[in-house]
Design a protein around this motif. Structure first.
Motif, PDB file in Angstrom:
ATOM      1  N   TYR A   3      21.993 -12.432 -11.698  1.00 58.65           N
ATOM      2  CA  TYR A   3      22.633 -13.223 -10.637  1.00 58.65           C
ATOM      3  C   TYR A   3      21.678 -14.344 -10.271  1.00 58.65           C
ATOM      4  O   TYR A   3      20.447 -14.166 -10.325  1.00 58.65           O
ATOM      5  CB  TYR A   3      22.904 -12.331  -9.419  1.00 58.65           C
ATOM      6  CG  TYR A   3      23.252 -13.076  -8.139  1.00 58.65           C
ATOM      7  CD1 TYR A   3      24.565 -13.372  -7.818  1.00 58.65           C
ATOM      8  CD2 TYR A   3      22.245 -13.474  -7.254  1.00 58.65           C
ATOM      9  CE1 TYR A   3      24.880 -14.052  -6.650  1.00 58.65           C
ATOM     10  CE2 TYR A   3      22.551 -14.147  -6.077  1.00 58.65           C
ATOM     11  CZ  TYR A   3      23.865 -14.443  -5.776  1.00 58.65           C
ATOM     12  OH  TYR A   3      24.162 -15.121  -4.629  1.00 58.65           O
ATOM     13  N   HIS A  55      26.883 -18.793  -5.301  1.00 52.22           N
ATOM     14  CA  HIS A  55      26.657 -17.682  -6.225  1.00 52.22           C
ATOM     15  C   HIS A  55      26.918 -18.128  -7.664  1.00 52.22           C
ATOM     16  O   HIS A  55      27.933 -18.788  -7.947  1.00 52.22           O
ATOM     17  CB  HIS A  55      27.576 -16.516  -5.870  1.00 52.22           C
ATOM     18  CG  HIS A  55      27.601 -16.222  -4.393  1.00 52.22           C
ATOM     19  ND1 HIS A  55      26.504 -15.771  -3.724  1.00 52.22           N
ATOM     20  CD2 HIS A  55      28.599 -16.342  -3.475  1.00 52.22           C
ATOM     21  CE1 HIS A  55      26.809 -15.611  -2.440  1.00 52.22           C
ATOM     22  NE2 HIS A  55      28.072 -15.962  -2.264  1.00 52.22           N
ATOM     23  N   ILE A  57      30.208 -18.584  -9.501  1.00 50.96           N
ATOM     24  CA  ILE A  57      31.106 -17.433  -9.368  1.00 50.96           C
ATOM     25  C   ILE A  57      31.820 -17.607  -8.028  1.00 50.96           C
ATOM     26  O   ILE A  57      31.326 -17.168  -6.980  1.00 50.96           O
ATOM     27  CB  ILE A  57      30.327 -16.104  -9.415  1.00 50.96           C
ATOM     28  CG1 ILE A  57      29.394 -16.055 -10.628  1.00 50.96           C
ATOM     29  CG2 ILE A  57      31.295 -14.921  -9.435  1.00 50.96           C
ATOM     30  CD1 ILE A  57      28.457 -14.857 -10.637  1.00 50.96           C
ATOM     31  N   TYR A 114      32.876 -14.538  -5.691  1.00 50.31           N
ATOM     32  CA  TYR A 114      31.829 -13.557  -5.382  1.00 50.31           C
ATOM     33  C   TYR A 114      31.978 -13.057  -3.946  1.00 50.31           C
ATOM     34  O   TYR A 114      32.142 -13.839  -3.012  1.00 50.31           O
ATOM     35  CB  TYR A 114      30.456 -14.200  -5.574  1.00 50.31           C
ATOM     36  CG  TYR A 114      29.291 -13.230  -5.534  1.00 50.31           C
ATOM     37  CD1 TYR A 114      28.811 -12.663  -6.698  1.00 50.31           C
ATOM     38  CD2 TYR A 114      28.684 -12.893  -4.335  1.00 50.31           C
ATOM     39  CE1 TYR A 114      27.740 -11.779  -6.681  1.00 50.31           C
ATOM     40  CE2 TYR A 114      27.612 -12.015  -4.293  1.00 50.31           C
ATOM     41  CZ  TYR A 114      27.154 -11.452  -5.478  1.00 50.31           C
ATOM     42  OH  TYR A 114      26.102 -10.579  -5.450  1.00 50.31           O
ATOM     43  N   ASN A 115      31.918 -11.742  -3.769  1.00 54.97           N
ATOM     44  CA  ASN A 115      32.018 -11.079  -2.465  1.00 54.97           C
ATOM     45  C   ASN A 115      33.307 -11.438  -1.712  1.00 54.97           C
ATOM     46  O   ASN A 115      33.321 -11.494  -0.472  1.00 54.97           O
ATOM     47  CB  ASN A 115      30.808 -11.405  -1.580  1.00 54.97           C
ATOM     48  CG  ASN A 115      29.753 -10.311  -1.646  1.00 54.97           C
ATOM     49  OD1 ASN A 115      29.987  -9.241  -2.210  1.00 54.97           O
ATOM     50  ND2 ASN A 115      28.602 -10.551  -1.064  1.00 54.97           N
ATOM     51  N   TYR A 124      31.242 -14.605   0.862  1.00 52.59           N
ATOM     52  CA  TYR A 124      32.227 -15.302   0.028  1.00 52.59           C
ATOM     53  C   TYR A 124      32.363 -16.755   0.482  1.00 52.59           C
ATOM     54  O   TYR A 124      32.186 -17.098   1.649  1.00 52.59           O
ATOM     55  CB  TYR A 124      33.586 -14.597   0.145  1.00 52.59           C
ATOM     56  CG  TYR A 124      34.749 -15.434  -0.319  1.00 52.59           C
ATOM     57  CD1 TYR A 124      35.003 -15.606  -1.678  1.00 52.59           C
ATOM     58  CD2 TYR A 124      35.563 -16.091   0.596  1.00 52.59           C
ATOM     59  CE1 TYR A 124      36.061 -16.393  -2.106  1.00 52.59           C
ATOM     60  CE2 TYR A 124      36.632 -16.882   0.178  1.00 52.59           C
ATOM     61  CZ  TYR A 124      36.864 -17.033  -1.176  1.00 52.59           C
ATOM     62  OH  TYR A 124      37.902 -17.823  -1.600  1.00 52.59           O
TER      63      TYR A 124
END
Length: 410
Positions: A170, A220, A228, A231-232, A243
């Protein structure tokens, strides 16, 4: 050039700096380092002792030393000792992420985000002429070189296990933002041109990602630095990796980009033109999509990829970074609109966030503007708030500590 702040407001900022530092004294852990403060300004029983908090508070007390606050020097030294002795890993190098009440490693992973604050603490304490600070800075920079700096991508990696054998798959822009802040502070302390080169590359990485998303800064990424975006998505209010896009980081990056510009000028270089362009774009986007977008004053925490609020709670550090970015943009452009925003946001801060009863600022407000702890509990440290009171009163400088020293030297 329009005036940023009235004499009365400047005097209030000076008093607020001292009030915040007075609150911060309670964070001292007698055995070393600094603890997590609750809403009343008491260390929180059972809460781990975090590397990032001790790094931030050591930096804070370096600023207090430069302000001439009585007792600040001893508190810087207290923090430096904890970073050298309590948090440092004697076997594998680097620093533990958190400790328990017996100073044993609670989280022995090695993450670049908290370790950036070791660099920041060492740099600021060096500017404040504290013994051992320059050596800590040198060691911290060497550790970043060995384990985190990725020359291919011009950024830092996120995290390793204790022995630096297993990297996390990550990449995060938050860790890179704070590493940029740390590298700028280290450049102000050392003048090392390699640090400046890295600052430019980190800035370029963020600007490229933000521009591709219409200035909604992705947070992210995968290991190839592809964003990404979902993400979250199920943990939208995560305190470190939420997010969507984080409004406060748009402001923070805007200010840091201007500090990279200042560092290039200091080094006799022609500054990259995209630095200021991106700073203005990030600032403007944050105002449009972050401020009072749901019918009440304050900045929302995050937005989605259409610019709609994702988490509406108000975090104190977001408006702190907003005022700091407005002050810096005003200093470099002279445009009155930044002074107007600066005053409006400080009025909001004084009315809603400054806690006149228990000290410091409320770190989070809910949808009814009541103190909340959904994202951040207590009042962990005074890092963001203190810097917000200082940045309008010092020259634009790659490091807040050196800017403060320059201001005190006239």
């Amino acid at each position: 050039m329009s005036s940023l702040s009235s004499p009365a407001h400047t005097a209030w900022l000076e008093a607020e700096s001292l009030r915040l530092l007075d609150f911060a004294r309670a964070a001292v852990v007698p055995d070393g380092g600094f603890g997590w403060l609750d809403t009343k300004g008491r260390t929180t029983p059972g809460e781990p002792q975090y590397l990032y908090v001790t790094g931030r508070m050591t930096h804070v007390w370096a600023l207090g030393t430069l302000l001439g606050v009585p007792g600040a020097e001893a508190l810087v030294d207290h923090g430096l000792a904890a970073l050298r002795e309590r948090f440092a890993d004697p076997e594998h190098g680097g620093w533990f992420t958190s400790l328990d009440e017996h100073s044993r490693p609670l989280d022995d992973r090695k993450a670049s985000y908290p370790q950036s604050f070791v660099v920041l603490a060492g740099a600021s304490a060096s500017i404040a002429d504290r013994p051992g600070a320059a050596e800590l800075l040198e060691e911290a920079l060497a550790s970043i070189d060995r384990h985190y700096w990725d020359e291919e991508f011009g950024a830092v990696s996120e995290q390793w296990d204790r022995a630096y054998r297993e990297p996390l798959a990550y990449r995060g822009l938050n860790a890179n933002m704070h590493m940029l802040e740390a590298y700028l502070a280290a450049f102000s302390a050392t003048g090392d041109p390699v640090l400046l080169e890295r600052c430019v590359r980190l800035a370029s990485r963020a600007v490229e990602a933000a521009r591709a998303q219409d200035w909604r800064l992705p947070e992210h990424f995968d290991v190839q630095w592809a964003p990404i975006l979902d993400y979250n998505s199920e943990r939208r209010d995560d305190p470190f990796k939420p997010y969507g896009s984080t409004i406060g980081h748009w402001f923070e990056w805007a200010r840091l980009l201007l500090l990279v510009e200042a560092a290039q000028v200091e080094a006799g270089q022609l500054p990259e033109p995209w630095l200021r362009e991106a700073a203005v774009s990030l600032f403007d986007k944050a105002v449009v999509e972050g401020w009072s977008v749901d019918g009440r004053d304050g900045f929302v925490y995050t937005v989605d990829w259409e610019g709609r609020p994702a988490v509406r709670n108000r975090l104190h550090w977001v408006v702190a970074e907003a005022t700091a970015a407005a002050a810096t943009l005003h200093a470099v452009t002279g445009e009155s609109r930044y002074a107007t925003s600066f005053q409006e946001w400080w009025d909001y801060t004084k009315a809603r966030l400054v806690d006149e009863v228990d000290g410091s600022w409320h770190h989070e407000l809910d949808a009814q503007d009541r103190p909340s702890s959904v994202i951040k509990k207590g009042k962990a440290d005074v890092y963001h708030a203190l810097q917000a009171t200082l940045i309008p009163r010092i020259p634009v400088d790659p490091g807040v500590a050196r800017g403060l020293r320059r201001a005190s030297e006239g």
